[in-house]
Design a protein around this motif. Structure first.
Motif, mmCIF file in Angstrom:
data_model
loop_
_atom_site.group_PDB
_atom_site.id
_atom_site.type_symbol
_atom_site.label_atom_id
_atom_site.label_comp_id
_atom_site.label_asym_id
_atom_site.label_seq_id
_atom_site.Cartn_x
_atom_site.Cartn_y
_atom_site.Cartn_z
ATOM 1 N N PHE A 152 -6.751 5.675 3.532
ATOM 2 C CA PHE A 152 -5.656 6.378 2.873
ATOM 3 C C PHE A 152 -4.437 5.462 2.884
ATOM 4 C CE2 PHE A 152 -8.424 9.793 4.227
ATOM 5 C CZ PHE A 152 -8.410 10.656 3.149
ATOM 6 N N VAL A 153 -4.150 4.861 1.751
ATOM 7 C CA VAL A 153 -3.000 3.979 1.625
ATOM 8 C C VAL A 153 -1.768 4.848 1.401
ATOM 9 C CG1 VAL A 153 -2.001 2.064 0.315
ATOM 10 C CG2 VAL A 153 -4.487 2.218 0.610
ATOM 11 N N THR A 154 -0.639 4.490 2.030
ATOM 12 C CA THR A 154 0.585 5.260 1.855
ATOM 13 C C THR A 154 1.706 4.363 1.337
ATOM 14 O OG1 THR A 154 1.646 4.883 4.009
ATOM 15 C CG2 THR A 154 -0.075 6.604 3.902
ATOM 16 N N SER A 155 2.790 4.989 0.936
ATOM 17 C CA SER A 155 3.958 4.243 0.464
ATOM 18 C C SER A 155 4.678 3.567 1.624
ATOM 19 C CB SER A 155 4.923 5.177 -0.275
ATOM 20 O OG SER A 155 5.386 6.193 0.599
ATOM 21 N N CYS A 156 4.364 3.957 2.842
ATOM 22 C CA CYS A 156 5.022 3.397 4.028
ATOM 23 C C CYS A 156 4.327 2.148 4.556
ATOM 24 C CB CYS A 156 5.099 4.445 5.140
ATOM 25 S SG CYS A 156 6.077 5.882 4.693
ATOM 26 N N HIS A 157 3.113 1.874 4.106
ATOM 27 C CA HIS A 157 2.416 0.678 4.558
ATOM 28 C C HIS A 157 3.109 -0.568 4.010
ATOM 29 C CE1 HIS A 157 -1.295 3.290 5.240
ATOM 30 N NE2 HIS A 157 -0.995 2.753 6.412
ATOM 31 N N THR A 158 3.125 -1.629 4.809
ATOM 32 C CA THR A 158 3.696 -2.890 4.361
ATOM 33 C C THR A 158 2.606 -3.748 3.750
ATOM 34 O OG1 THR A 158 3.303 -4.044 6.454
ATOM 35 C CG2 THR A 158 5.376 -2.801 6.249
ATOM 36 N N GLU A 159 3.022 -4.748 2.980
ATOM 37 C CA GLU A 159 2.045 -5.663 2.390
ATOM 38 C C GLU A 159 1.263 -6.381 3.479
ATOM 39 O OE1 GLU A 159 1.949 -9.678 -0.368
ATOM 40 O OE2 GLU A 159 3.508 -8.169 -0.751
ATOM 41 N N ASP A 160 1.945 -6.771 4.553
ATOM 42 C CA ASP A 160 1.262 -7.452 5.660
ATOM 43 C C ASP A 160 0.199 -6.556 6.290
ATOM 44 O OD1 ASP A 160 2.698 -9.761 5.322
ATOM 45 O OD2 ASP A 160 4.108 -9.372 6.961
ATOM 46 N N ALA A 162 9.150 6.219 -4.249
ATOM 47 C CA ALA A 162 8.071 6.261 -3.247
ATOM 48 C C ALA A 162 6.704 6.245 -3.933
ATOM 49 C CB ALA A 162 8.201 7.493 -2.361
ATOM 50 N N LEU A 163 6.594 6.914 -5.088
ATOM 51 C CA LEU A 163 5.341 6.892 -5.851
ATOM 52 C C LEU A 163 5.061 5.498 -6.393
ATOM 53 C CD1 LEU A 163 5.326 10.268 -7.815
ATOM 54 C CD2 LEU A 163 3.620 9.477 -6.196
ATOM 55 N N ASP A 164 6.126 4.797 -6.802
ATOM 56 C CA ASP A 164 5.944 3.417 -7.278
ATOM 57 C C ASP A 164 5.415 2.528 -6.153
ATOM 58 O OD1 ASP A 164 6.891 4.132 -9.794
ATOM 59 O OD2 ASP A 164 8.958 3.570 -9.328
ATOM 60 N N ARG A 165 5.987 2.671 -4.952
ATOM 61 C CA ARG A 165 5.519 1.891 -3.798
ATOM 62 C C ARG A 165 4.068 2.223 -3.482
ATOM 63 N NH1 ARG A 165 10.359 3.453 -1.520
ATOM 64 N NH2 ARG A 165 9.306 4.849 -0.069
ATOM 65 N N LEU A 166 3.743 3.519 -3.525
ATOM 66 C CA LEU A 166 2.382 3.957 -3.251
ATOM 67 C C LEU A 166 1.397 3.309 -4.218
ATOM 68 C CD1 LEU A 166 0.334 5.823 -1.813
ATOM 69 C CD2 LEU A 166 0.923 7.579 -3.495
ATOM 70 N N ARG A 167 1.734 3.302 -5.490
ATOM 71 C CA ARG A 167 0.835 2.732 -6.493
ATOM 72 C C ARG A 167 0.698 1.218 -6.328
ATOM 73 N NH1 ARG A 167 3.457 7.048 -10.255
ATOM 74 N NH2 ARG A 167 1.938 8.693 -9.938
ATOM 75 N N ARG A 168 1.788 0.536 -6.004
ATOM 76 C CA ARG A 168 1.704 -0.910 -5.756
ATOM 77 C C ARG A 168 0.811 -1.199 -4.555
ATOM 78 N NH1 ARG A 168 7.250 -0.865 -6.718
ATOM 79 N NH2 ARG A 168 7.671 -1.033 -4.472
ATOM 80 N N SER A 203 -1.548 0.711 -3.300
ATOM 81 C CA SER A 203 -2.942 1.068 -3.611
ATOM 82 C C SER A 203 -3.609 -0.016 -4.431
ATOM 83 C CB SER A 203 -2.990 2.393 -4.375
ATOM 84 O OG SER A 203 -2.414 3.428 -3.610
ATOM 85 N N ARG A 204 -2.893 -0.527 -5.446
ATOM 86 C CA ARG A 204 -3.448 -1.601 -6.280
ATOM 87 C C ARG A 204 -3.709 -2.857 -5.450
ATOM 88 N NH1 ARG A 204 0.187 0.505 -10.258
ATOM 89 N NH2 ARG A 204 1.771 -1.006 -9.619
ATOM 90 N N LEU A 205 -2.780 -3.178 -4.539
ATOM 91 C CA LEU A 205 -2.947 -4.355 -3.694
ATOM 92 C C LEU A 205 -4.183 -4.212 -2.807
ATOM 93 C CD1 LEU A 205 -1.996 -7.068 -2.539
ATOM 94 C CD2 LEU A 205 -0.556 -5.758 -0.933
ATOM 95 N N PHE A 206 -4.318 -3.065 -2.141
ATOM 96 C CA PHE A 206 -5.473 -2.842 -1.259
ATOM 97 C C PHE A 206 -6.770 -2.969 -2.055
ATOM 98 C CE2 PHE A 206 -6.957 -1.023 2.804
ATOM 99 C CZ PHE A 206 -8.287 -0.794 2.471
#
Length: 201
Positions: free
Chosen positions: A173-181, A100-106, A108-111
């Motif tokens: 506030f970006v979360t690990s649950c947000h999708t790329e879309d 979940a932390l990995d998803r969160l960081r990805r 956040s970087r994308l945003f």
């Protein structure tokens, strides 16, 4: 500086606990800070820890001193068992699901990359899912927040006097649950609405 002047140090983990560090342990973990070198660690339980309220941690002797001498403690109530349980469950889940932390960081970087590419002022944001959009005017910040809400995007305005007027901002506030879309459409909507505001000024 702390050692030179024999000062006490407090580190605020409000935006870093559950986010920074290999296991979400915060600034201390991220920068490999020796916990014994810091007298007080403070933070909030209302963000990554899914609870309410905050905490101050330190040695038993220092915390006991604060409990009996800090005015805020004299008439305040303790944390409810439900909030303590929610935050404890959040910590356990972070430890059990490091992906979940990995998803969160990805996310956040994308945003941040999309916002930077769109020319949005995020100041010196780095390695955090709390990403500002600096507008620099409280009224326009509020108008931008309302415009985004009409498009289904809920983002809090941070206005003067919480920040200086020229740093009035939206705080995402970006979360690990947000999708790329969701991230892509949010940044696109932000850029559009911000451009509309600037053109109307």
């Amino acid at each position: 500086m702390k050692k030179k002047y024999q000062a006490l140090m407090m580190i605020d983990e409000a935006h870093s606990i559950g986010v920074l560090g290999a296991t979400g342990g915060g600034i201390g973990e991220h920068f490999a800070v020796d916990r014994d070198d810091v007298e007080l660690w403070s933070g909030t339980m209302s963000k990554a820890l899914a609870g309410c309220g905050g905490y101050v941690a330190g040695s038993a002797a220092l915390i006991r001193y604060l409990k009996y001498t800090t005015p805020g403690f004299v008439y305040s109530v303790g944390m409810t068992p439900m909030n303590a349980a929610a935050s404890l469950a959040a910590i356990r889940q972070m430890r059990a699901e490091p992906e979940a932390l990995d998803r969160l960081r990805r996310n956040s970087r994308l945003f941040l990359q999309l916002a930077t590419d769109a020319g949005i002022d995020t100041k010196d944001t780095e390695d955090t899912p709390v990403i500002p959009c600096i507008v620099g005017d409280s009224l326009r910040t509020l108008a931008l927040s309302k415009a985004l809400l009409r498009r289904g995007i809920n983002v809090n305005p941070i206005l003067y006097p919480a920040v200086p007027e020229d740093l009035a901002r939206l705080r995402f506030f970006v979360t690990s649950c947000h999708t790329e879309d969701q991230i892509r459409s949010t940044v696109a909507a932000l850029a559009e609405e911000l451009a509309t505001l600037v053109a109307a000024a």
